[in-house]
Structure formats: structure tokens, C-alpha cells
Motif scaffolding. Structure first.
Motif, PDB file in Angstrom:
ATOM      1  N   ASP A 165      -0.155  17.399 -11.670  1.00 20.95           N
ATOM      2  CA  ASP A 165      -1.394  17.449 -10.889  1.00 20.95           C
ATOM      3  C   ASP A 165      -1.135  17.817  -9.430  1.00 20.95           C
ATOM      4  N   VAL A 166       0.049  17.537  -8.929  1.00 18.37           N
ATOM      5  CA  VAL A 166       0.390  17.817  -7.537  1.00 18.37           C
ATOM      6  C   VAL A 166       1.446  18.917  -7.524  1.00 18.37           C
ATOM      7  N   GLU A 167       1.209  19.926  -6.729  1.00 14.76           N
ATOM      8  CA  GLU A 167       2.145  21.039  -6.660  1.00 14.76           C
ATOM      9  C   GLU A 167       3.063  20.948  -5.449  1.00 14.76           C
ATOM     10  N   ASN A 168       2.691  20.135  -4.476  1.00 14.21           N
ATOM     11  CA  ASN A 168       3.450  20.061  -3.232  1.00 14.21           C
ATOM     12  C   ASN A 168       4.474  18.927  -3.312  1.00 14.21           C
ATOM     13  N   LEU A 169       5.699  19.288  -3.566  1.00 12.62           N
ATOM     14  CA  LEU A 169       6.780  18.300  -3.670  1.00 12.62           C
ATOM     15  C   LEU A 169       7.036  17.620  -2.336  1.00 12.62           C
ATOM     16  N   HIS A 170       6.752  18.311  -1.243  1.00 13.23           N
ATOM     17  CA  HIS A 170       7.007  17.742   0.086  1.00 13.23           C
ATOM     18  C   HIS A 170       6.191  16.472   0.322  1.00 13.23           C
ATOM     19  N   ASP A 171       4.920  16.501  -0.071  1.00 11.48           N
ATOM     20  CA  ASP A 171       4.074  15.312   0.100  1.00 11.48           C
ATOM     21  C   ASP A 171       4.593  14.134  -0.720  1.00 11.48           C
ATOM     22  N   VAL A 172       5.060  14.430  -1.917  1.00 12.52           N
ATOM     23  CA  VAL A 172       5.593  13.375  -2.783  1.00 12.52           C
ATOM     24  C   VAL A 172       6.847  12.758  -2.163  1.00 12.52           C
ATOM     25  N   MET A 173       7.730  13.607  -1.665  1.00 14.99           N
ATOM     26  CA  MET A 173       8.977  13.113  -1.064  1.00 14.99           C
ATOM     27  C   MET A 173       8.723  12.358   0.239  1.00 14.99           C
ATOM     28  N   ILE A 174       7.767  12.831   1.028  1.00 14.76           N
ATOM     29  CA  ILE A 174       7.433  12.135   2.276  1.00 14.76           C
ATOM     30  C   ILE A 174       6.859  10.753   1.975  1.00 14.76           C
ATOM     31  N   ALA A 175       5.984  10.672   0.987  1.00  6.69           N
ATOM     32  CA  ALA A 175       5.413   9.376   0.608  1.00  6.69           C
ATOM     33  C   ALA A 175       6.498   8.430   0.097  1.00  6.69           C
ATOM     34  N   ALA A 176       7.439   8.968  -0.677  1.00  4.94           N
ATOM     35  CA  ALA A 176       8.527   8.144  -1.186  1.00  4.94           C
ATOM     36  C   ALA A 176       9.417   7.637  -0.055  1.00  4.94           C
ATOM     37  N   GLN A 177       9.696   8.482   0.921  1.00  9.93           N
ATOM     38  CA  GLN A 177      10.516   8.065   2.060  1.00  9.93           C
ATOM     39  C   GLN A 177       9.799   7.042   2.926  1.00  9.93           C
ATOM     40  N   LYS A 178       8.502   7.225   3.134  1.00 10.42           N
ATOM     41  CA  LYS A 178       7.731   6.236   3.894  1.00 10.42           C
ATOM     42  C   LYS A 178       7.773   4.886   3.201  1.00 10.42           C
ATOM     43  N   ALA A 179       7.593   4.889   1.892  1.00  7.03           N
ATOM     44  CA  ALA A 179       7.623   3.639   1.133  1.00  7.03           C
ATOM     45  C   ALA A 179       9.003   2.995   1.228  1.00  7.03           C
ATOM     46  N   SER A 180      10.029   3.803   1.133  1.00 10.74           N
ATOM     47  CA  SER A 180      11.396   3.287   1.217  1.00 10.74           C
ATOM     48  C   SER A 180      11.684   2.690   2.587  1.00 10.74           C
ATOM     49  N   ILE A 181      11.270   3.373   3.633  1.00 11.78           N
ATOM     50  CA  ILE A 181      11.533   2.904   4.990  1.00 11.78           C
ATOM     51  C   ILE A 181      10.756   1.626   5.291  1.00 11.78           C
ATOM     52  N   THR A 182       9.492   1.565   4.883  1.00 15.70           N
ATOM     53  CA  THR A 182       8.718   0.340   5.144  1.00 15.70           C
ATOM     54  C   THR A 182       9.281  -0.840   4.371  1.00 15.70           C
ATOM     55  N   LEU A 183       9.733  -0.609   3.145  1.00 19.62           N
ATOM     56  CA  LEU A 183      10.330  -1.701   2.375  1.00 19.62           C
ATOM     57  C   LEU A 183      11.637  -2.157   3.014  1.00 19.62           C
ATOM     58  N   GLU A 184      12.471  -1.220   3.412  1.00 21.69           N
ATOM     59  CA  GLU A 184      13.738  -1.567   4.052  1.00 21.69           C
ATOM     60  C   GLU A 184      13.500  -2.298   5.378  1.00 21.69           C
ATOM     61  N   LYS A 198       0.825  -1.205   0.000  1.00 20.84           N
ATOM     62  CA  LYS A 198       0.000   0.000   0.000  1.00 20.84           C
ATOM     63  C   LYS A 198       0.865   1.263   0.000  1.00 20.84           C
ATOM     64  N   SER A 199       1.920   1.270   0.796  1.00 23.34           N
ATOM     65  CA  SER A 199       2.786   2.451   0.836  1.00 23.34           C
ATOM     66  C   SER A 199       3.520   2.637  -0.490  1.00 23.34           C
ATOM     67  N   GLN A 200       3.899   1.537  -1.135  1.00 24.23           N
ATOM     68  CA  GLN A 200       4.551   1.630  -2.439  1.00 24.23           C
ATOM     69  C   GLN A 200       3.588   2.177  -3.495  1.00 24.23           C
ATOM     70  N   VAL A 201       2.348   1.714  -3.479  1.00 25.63           N
ATOM     71  CA  VAL A 201       1.356   2.183  -4.448  1.00 25.63           C
ATOM     72  C   VAL A 201       1.064   3.668  -4.257  1.00 25.63           C
ATOM     73  N   VAL A 202       0.912   4.098  -3.000  1.00 23.36           N
ATOM     74  CA  VAL A 202       0.659   5.519  -2.721  1.00 23.36           C
ATOM     75  C   VAL A 202       1.828   6.366  -3.216  1.00 23.36           C
ATOM     76  N   SER A 203       3.036   5.901  -2.975  1.00 19.77           N
ATOM     77  CA  SER A 203       4.217   6.638  -3.426  1.00 19.77           C
ATOM     78  C   SER A 203       4.242   6.748  -4.950  1.00 19.77           C
ATOM     79  N   ASN A 204       3.961   5.640  -5.624  1.00 20.00           N
ATOM     80  CA  ASN A 204       3.949   5.662  -7.095  1.00 20.00           C
ATOM     81  C   ASN A 204       2.872   6.596  -7.635  1.00 20.00           C
ATOM     82  N   GLN A 205       1.693   6.566  -7.010  1.00 20.42           N
ATOM     83  CA  GLN A 205       0.606   7.442  -7.469  1.00 20.42           C
ATOM     84  C   GLN A 205       0.967   8.912  -7.300  1.00 20.42           C
ATOM     85  N   LYS A 206       1.544   9.254  -6.157  1.00 21.00           N
ATOM     86  CA  LYS A 206       1.919  10.654  -5.924  1.00 21.00           C
ATOM     87  C   LYS A 206       3.045  11.095  -6.856  1.00 21.00           C
TER      88      LYS A 206
END
Length: 100
Positions: A60-79, A44-52
């Protein structure tokens, strides 16, 4: 990541009070459910990161912070899941080396 840990702690079954043991079938079902929940959370975290990320690339998304936070969450959960997998395999190998 906390959802991953919460999912594991909530799925642990209570021990039978009379014998202080659970049946092997219950333990196996509990482990399978815990594993499915953990893998589902990581996915789920990987899918959310990919979508963002895709939405950001489309503009469609102007806030880079949300995208980077989602990517880091996905990375941390996978690791974290990879590290847990390694620990489980190490524990299994250690048990297999024990002499009966």
C-alpha cells in the motif's frame, strides 16, 4: 523525540510563588501525568511505525523512506525512554543510599 521532550517540559507545574514549594500531592499528580504523556508518546510512535511497516509489506505504501523514518523515530524514542528510565532508577538508588 521532540514531542516526548516537549510533553515533559509543558507538564512541569510552576512552583508556588509564596512558599517556593509545591505540595506532595501536586508533585505526585504532576509526575504521574508526565509519565503517562511520555509513555503515550512512545507508544504512539511505535504504533505509527508498525502501521507503516505493515502497509509497506502489503504494497500500500510505495515510499520506503517514510517507513524507514518512522521506524527510526520509534527506535530513538524507545531508546531515549529506556535511558531516562535508567537515569531515574540510578538517581533513586543514589537517594536511597544517602544517610539522613
Amino acid at each position: 523525540m521532540s514531542q516526548f521532550i516537549d510533553g515533559i517540559s509543558k507538564s512541569i507545574m510552576p512552583v508556588n510563588q509564596t512558599t517556593n514549594q509545591i505540595s506532595p500531592g501536586d508533585a505526585q499528580a504532576n509526575f504521574a501525568d508526565t509519565l503517562k504523556t511520555a509513555i503515550s508518546s512512545v507508544n504512539k510512535s511505535q504504533v505509527v511505525s508498525n502501521q507503516k511497516t505493515e502497509a509497506f509489506a502489503r504494497g500500500d505504501v510505495e515510499n520506503l523512506h517514510d517507513v524507514m523514518i518512522a521506524a527510526q523515530k520509534a527506535s530513538i524514542t524507545l531508546e531515549t525512554s529506556v535511558q531516562v528510565q535508567r537515569k531515574v532508577i540510578d538517581a533513586y538508588n543514589e537517594i536511597m543510599r544517602m544517610q539522613v
